[in-house]
Write a protein that holds these residues in place. Structure first.
Motif, PDB file in Angstrom:
ATOM      1  N   LEU A  49       0.832  -1.201   0.000  1.00 32.84           N
ATOM      2  CA  LEU A  49       0.000   0.000   0.000  1.00 32.84           C
ATOM      3  C   LEU A  49       0.867   1.251   0.000  1.00 32.84           C
ATOM      4  O   LEU A  49       0.543   2.240  -0.678  1.00 32.84           O
ATOM      5  N   THR A  50       1.975   1.224   0.738  1.00 35.59           N
ATOM      6  CA  THR A  50       2.901   2.356   0.732  1.00 35.59           C
ATOM      7  C   THR A  50       3.416   2.620  -0.676  1.00 35.59           C
ATOM      8  O   THR A  50       3.420   3.758  -1.166  1.00 35.59           O
ATOM      9  N   SER A  51       3.849   1.556  -1.342  1.00 37.29           N
ATOM     10  CA  SER A  51       4.393   1.695  -2.705  1.00 37.29           C
ATOM     11  C   SER A  51       3.338   2.221  -3.667  1.00 37.29           C
ATOM     12  O   SER A  51       3.619   3.110  -4.490  1.00 37.29           O
ATOM     13  N   GLN A  52       2.141   1.696  -3.577  1.00 41.88           N
ATOM     14  CA  GLN A  52       1.092   2.113  -4.503  1.00 41.88           C
ATOM     15  C   GLN A  52       0.657   3.552  -4.243  1.00 41.88           C
ATOM     16  O   GLN A  52       0.338   4.290  -5.175  1.00 41.88           O
ATOM     17  N   LEU A  53       0.632   3.963  -2.977  1.00 38.87           N
ATOM     18  CA  LEU A  53       0.279   5.349  -2.662  1.00 38.87           C
ATOM     19  C   LEU A  53       1.331   6.322  -3.209  1.00 38.87           C
ATOM     20  O   LEU A  53       0.984   7.363  -3.782  1.00 38.87           O
ATOM     21  N   VAL A  54       2.591   5.980  -3.008  1.00 34.56           N
ATOM     22  CA  VAL A  54       3.666   6.844  -3.523  1.00 34.56           C
ATOM     23  C   VAL A  54       3.599   6.912  -5.042  1.00 34.56           C
ATOM     24  O   VAL A  54       3.745   7.983  -5.646  1.00 34.56           O
ATOM     25  N   THR A  55       3.354   5.767  -5.674  1.00 37.33           N
ATOM     26  CA  THR A  55       3.239   5.735  -7.130  1.00 37.33           C
ATOM     27  C   THR A  55       2.076   6.595  -7.614  1.00 37.33           C
ATOM     28  O   THR A  55       2.148   7.242  -8.666  1.00 37.33           O
ATOM     29  N   ALA A  56       0.990   6.609  -6.834  1.00 32.44           N
ATOM     30  CA  ALA A  56      -0.195   7.389  -7.209  1.00 32.44           C
ATOM     31  C   ALA A  56      -0.027   8.872  -6.902  1.00 32.44           C
ATOM     32  O   ALA A  56      -0.922   9.669  -7.203  1.00 32.44           O
ATOM     33  N   GLY A  57       1.100   9.260  -6.307  1.00 31.80           N
ATOM     34  CA  GLY A  57       1.367  10.672  -6.041  1.00 31.80           C
ATOM     35  C   GLY A  57       0.960  11.150  -4.667  1.00 31.80           C
ATOM     36  O   GLY A  57       0.960  12.357  -4.402  1.00 31.80           O
ATOM     37  N   ALA A  58       0.636  10.235  -3.750  1.00 32.97           N
ATOM     38  CA  ALA A  58       0.218  10.629  -2.403  1.00 32.97           C
ATOM     39  C   ALA A  58       1.430  10.970  -1.543  1.00 32.97           C
ATOM     40  O   ALA A  58       2.550  10.518  -1.795  1.00 32.97           O
ATOM     41  N   THR A  59       1.189  11.770  -0.506  1.00 35.92           N
ATOM     42  CA  THR A  59       2.229  12.089   0.469  1.00 35.92           C
ATOM     43  C   THR A  59       2.090  11.125   1.635  1.00 35.92           C
ATOM     44  O   THR A  59       1.091  11.162   2.363  1.00 35.92           O
ATOM     45  N   VAL A  60       3.068  10.244   1.801  1.00 34.85           N
ATOM     46  CA  VAL A  60       3.025   9.223   2.854  1.00 34.85           C
ATOM     47  C   VAL A  60       4.065   9.560   3.911  1.00 34.85           C
ATOM     48  O   VAL A  60       5.250   9.703   3.606  1.00 34.85           O
ATOM     49  N   LYS A  61       3.627   9.712   5.158  1.00 41.96           N
ATOM     50  CA  LYS A  61       4.521  10.070   6.253  1.00 41.96           C
ATOM     51  C   LYS A  61       4.817   8.840   7.109  1.00 41.96           C
ATOM     52  O   LYS A  61       4.059   7.865   7.132  1.00 41.96           O
ATOM     53  N   THR A  62       5.930   8.891   7.806  1.00 38.93           N
ATOM     54  CA  THR A  62       6.333   7.779   8.671  1.00 38.93           C
ATOM     55  C   THR A  62       5.830   7.945  10.095  1.00 38.93           C
ATOM     56  O   THR A  62       6.013   7.059  10.927  1.00 38.93           O
ATOM     57  N   THR A  63       5.201   9.081  10.389  1.00 33.83           N
ATOM     58  CA  THR A  63       4.593   9.304  11.704  1.00 33.83           C
ATOM     59  C   THR A  63       3.174   9.827  11.497  1.00 33.83           C
ATOM     60  O   THR A  63       2.828  10.327  10.414  1.00 33.83           O
ATOM     61  N   SER A  64       2.370   9.728  12.545  1.00 35.57           N
ATOM     62  CA  SER A  64       0.972  10.134  12.436  1.00 35.57           C
ATOM     63  C   SER A  64       0.766  11.636  12.643  1.00 35.57           C
ATOM     64  O   SER A  64      -0.356  12.116  12.520  1.00 35.57           O
ATOM     65  N   SER A  65       1.848  12.360  12.956  1.00 34.95           N
ATOM     66  CA  SER A  65       1.737  13.787  13.209  1.00 34.95           C
ATOM     67  C   SER A  65       1.299  14.537  11.948  1.00 34.95           C
ATOM     68  O   SER A  65       1.893  14.384  10.876  1.00 34.95           O
ATOM     69  N   MET A  66       0.215  15.310  12.063  1.00 33.23           N
ATOM     70  CA  MET A  66      -0.291  16.144  10.969  1.00 33.23           C
ATOM     71  C   MET A  66      -0.636  15.309   9.726  1.00 33.23           C
ATOM     72  O   MET A  66      -0.422  15.737   8.587  1.00 33.23           O
ATOM     73  N   ALA A  67      -1.174  14.104   9.964  1.00 35.90           N
ATOM     74  CA  ALA A  67      -1.515  13.233   8.833  1.00 35.90           C
ATOM     75  C   ALA A  67      -2.788  12.454   9.153  1.00 35.90           C
ATOM     76  O   ALA A  67      -3.105  12.191  10.315  1.00 35.90           O
TER      77      ALA A  67
END
Length: 221
Positions: free
Chosen positions: A85-103
């Protein structure tokens, strides 16, 4: 005799009038319209699901930063789905963060459903017609060609052509729900249901730990 028959007919009519027609002591069983459900039996299918969810999430949430919350249970599916899901989100142009802060937080739930007493499921529409037609075609060379074994060629050709469409229902299914939570509000929720092979159910749920048998302690020798 005629009088007795008339009296019997009148009595039956009056008796029937005491009851309401089309009644039942309990609801009668009926069926649903024919529907289709995919069968998940490869890691590639997990990636297809991840791609589908990523596209829907981007369409729903736009450029909003996202954080994928790791599942509380460690299973082959959960471990793979996190990365897919991380890979597909990045491929789709989404901003994926490694922490839950402001996300916005993405989480998912997996439930395996085991049916213990499922009745037979109707074969796909046209199955019996195709089978009958195949038998009829096979009899043509059998009746007219000199080599009976050639009768297998039409059926073999059909099997080669359509074998990729053949699958079967199972007694086990998996329900996979992906959600997005922002604060205390669920802003996205989508569930997918698939058939799975019974031997693959440990891909989706944690095995129950075997309880140790109690040992009786006695002072007698």
């Amino acid at each position: 005799m005629l009088r007795k028959l008339c009296l019997l007919g009148v009595g039956s009519t009056l008796l029937a009038g005491c009851f309401t027609t089309n009644t039942s002591q309990a609801p009668i069983a009926t069926t649903y319209p024919i529907s289709e459900q995919q069968k998940m039996q490869a890691a590639h299918h997990w990636d297809v699901l991840a791609q589908h969810q990523a596209e829907m999430l981007v369409n729903k949430l736009g450029n909003k930063p996202l954080y994928i919350k790791p599942s509380d249970e460690t299973t082959p599916f959960n471990t793979a789905f996190d990365t897919l899901l991380t890979s597909q989100l990045v491929t789709a142009g989404a901003t994926v963060k490694t922490t839950s802060s402001m996300a916005a937080t993405i989480s998912y739930k997996v439930q395996v459903v085991e049916h213990k007493d499922r009745e037979g499921i109707r074969a796909p529409m046209g199955t019996y017609t195709a089978l009958a037609a195949g038998i009829a075609v096979a009899t043509v060379p059998f009746n007219n060609w000199t080599e009976p074994a050639l009768a297998l060629l039409p059926a073999a050709g059909a099997a080669d052509l359509f074998s990729g469409n053949i699958t079967s229902e199972t007694s086990e299914e998996v329900v996979i729900t992906t959600q997005v939570i922002e604060g205390t509000q669920v802003t996205y929720s989508n569930s997918s249901i698939y058939y799975i092979n019974p031997g693959d159910n440990d891909h989706y749920k944690v095995k129950a730990e075997k309880k140790a048998k109690p040992v009786n302690v006695t002072s007698e020798w």
